[in-house]
Each structure stands twice: as C-alpha cells, then as structure tokens.
Scaffold this active site. Structure first.
Site: not given
Length: 265
Positions: A66, A124
């Site tokens: 994002d 991540y």
C-alpha cells in the site's frame, strides 16, 4: 493455424526475467498501478522498461504494498527479447529509474514461471521506534511511540498467530478466502540512542490486504495493556475486524523477501 504461427514467431527469443527491486514507498500510492493514475512503483518500472528496445513494458509483481509501505527485495517478472546480459539488467534499469526505486539483481527464469503464482511464502517486517523524542531521519520509515511497550505479552500473542488460521479479523475489505498459514511470527529488539527499536517479523504462505498492519496494531494494544495476549487467539476463532486493534501506519512496514522453494527456518 496462422495465428499460432504468428504467436510462435513473436515469442522466438523471448526471455522471462525475474527482477528483485528495492523501493522507498514514501512518495508512492502503492506498488500496483492505480486506476486514478497516481504514481506507483509498477508505473515507474514499466516506464523504464518501455525505453529498453525489445523489452515488453509490463511487470507482474510478487504481491502488493500500500501507499507508504517499503520493500527491501520485491520480486517482479517481465518478458523481453532484448539481448542484455542478465547481470547487466539492474545497471541498465537503474539508469532509467527514479532514485526511490532500485533494481538489485536479476535472473532468467522459465517462461512458465510467475512472480506471484509461483511464490510459496512471503516475509514482512514492521519497525516500531520506542523513545521519548520523535525521529527526524527515520520519520517515514518507523512507527514512533514516545512510551514503552510490555514485550512479554506481545511474544505470547505472537505464538497464537503461527499456524493455519482464518485471519478474517485482520483483513481490510477482503473478499477472498481469508484462511492463511503463518510459518513464523517473531519479535526482535535493538538498542538505539535514547530508546529501543522493535521489529515484528512475519513469514507466511500469503497475507490478506491490511493483515500485517492490523496484526501489528492489535499486538501494540497487547503491549500497552489494552487487551490480553489470549484475545488474539479469540480473534482467530471467529472475531471481526472491529474487535481487533487499529491498523498500524504504513511507514513502518517493509516487504522483506519472497521464496520460491518451501520455507525453512
């Protein structure tokens, strides 16, 4: 038949390149091209490829990030008929890319390979800076908190996340199957001037939109004493998004790497 021959002739000499890119997501609307035409990583990569004779200016990323989210090594693939030696491809692209994107390395892969569909796991990392004074240099790269967190219950909560679960409570506007498997959920602490930096790291088969940031927001609530660590287990057993913690800000999140062979710790 003529169409098949034409396609065969068109694909003669075609190579598929797997490219690993690093980017600072601060000034991007995200990785993938946006319908409203905002600046994205994919847009910049395809614009650079369009300037290389023989390259097809279309990239397929391993996943998505994002706005404001960074990547240390994001795999993307593209097809080309150019004859640039594979070890020279990053140099060629970096001369055409803006300074907040860099091609790190490249390798040729079979035409059947797909950066997203062939991926078996993704990793991540989320960075939280705990100190009284806000950062100047890292303000777009960490979530700053002027107070401390109790890390012991956070470690306990992380244990609940490992395994095959329905992560619906941590998904943002997700219409796909919400079952995913997390192979590793880990916390690291690093001393910094005036405080400490906490890394929350996750390796999984895949992640839903907003999942990592929602998990981090929930874990921070655990560390602040706003919820207990067992509440994470309850969320996995059938909780809703509104019962979980807030979505952590994007600037602390990093796509670290992806794997194309089974994950081994």
């Amino acid at each position: 038949m003529a169409a098949e021959l034409g396609a065969l002739e068109e694909n003669l000499g075609l190579r598929r390149i797997l490219l690993f890119v690093e980017y600072d997501g601060t000034h991007f609307a995200g990785l993938q091209t946006q319908a409203q035409g905002e600046r994205t990583v994919q847009q910049e990569l395809e614009a650079a490829l369009a300037r290389i004779p023989g390259a097809r200016p279309k990239v397929w990323p391993c996943g998505r990030t994002d706005a404001g989210v960074h990547a240390l090594e994001m795999p993307v693939h593209y097809d080309t008929q150019d004859r640039i030696p594979v070890e020279r491809i990053p140099h060629a692209l970096n001369s055409l890319l803006p300074s907040d994107i860099r091609a790190l390395r490249a390798r040729e892969v079979p035409l059947s390979f797909h950066a997203r569909k062939s991926c078996l796991w993704r990793e991540y990392r989320y960075r939280i800076l705990l100190r009284r004074m806000p950062p100047a240099l890292e303000r777009h790269r960490v979530w700053w908190m002027p107070h401390s967190l109790n890390l012991i219950p956070i470690r306990h909560a992380l244990e609940h996340l490992v395994g095959l679960h329905d992560f619906r409570a941590f998904a943002v506007k997700e219409e796909r199957n919400t079952v995913r498997e997390i192979y590793r959920a880990h916390l690291e602490v690093w001393p910094v001037e005036g405080g400490q930096e906490v890394w929350l790291e996750f390796v999984g088969s895949g992640f839903l939109r907003g999942q990592v940031r929602s998990m981090v927001g929930t874990l921070v609530e655990v560390g602040l004493g706003k919820r207990d660590s067992d509440s994470v287990r309850a969320l996995l057993r059938g909780g809703s998004r509104k019962e979980a913690g807030p979505t952590a800000p994007p600037q602390g999140l990093y796509f670290v790497r992806a794997g194309y062979e089974p994950y081994r710790r």
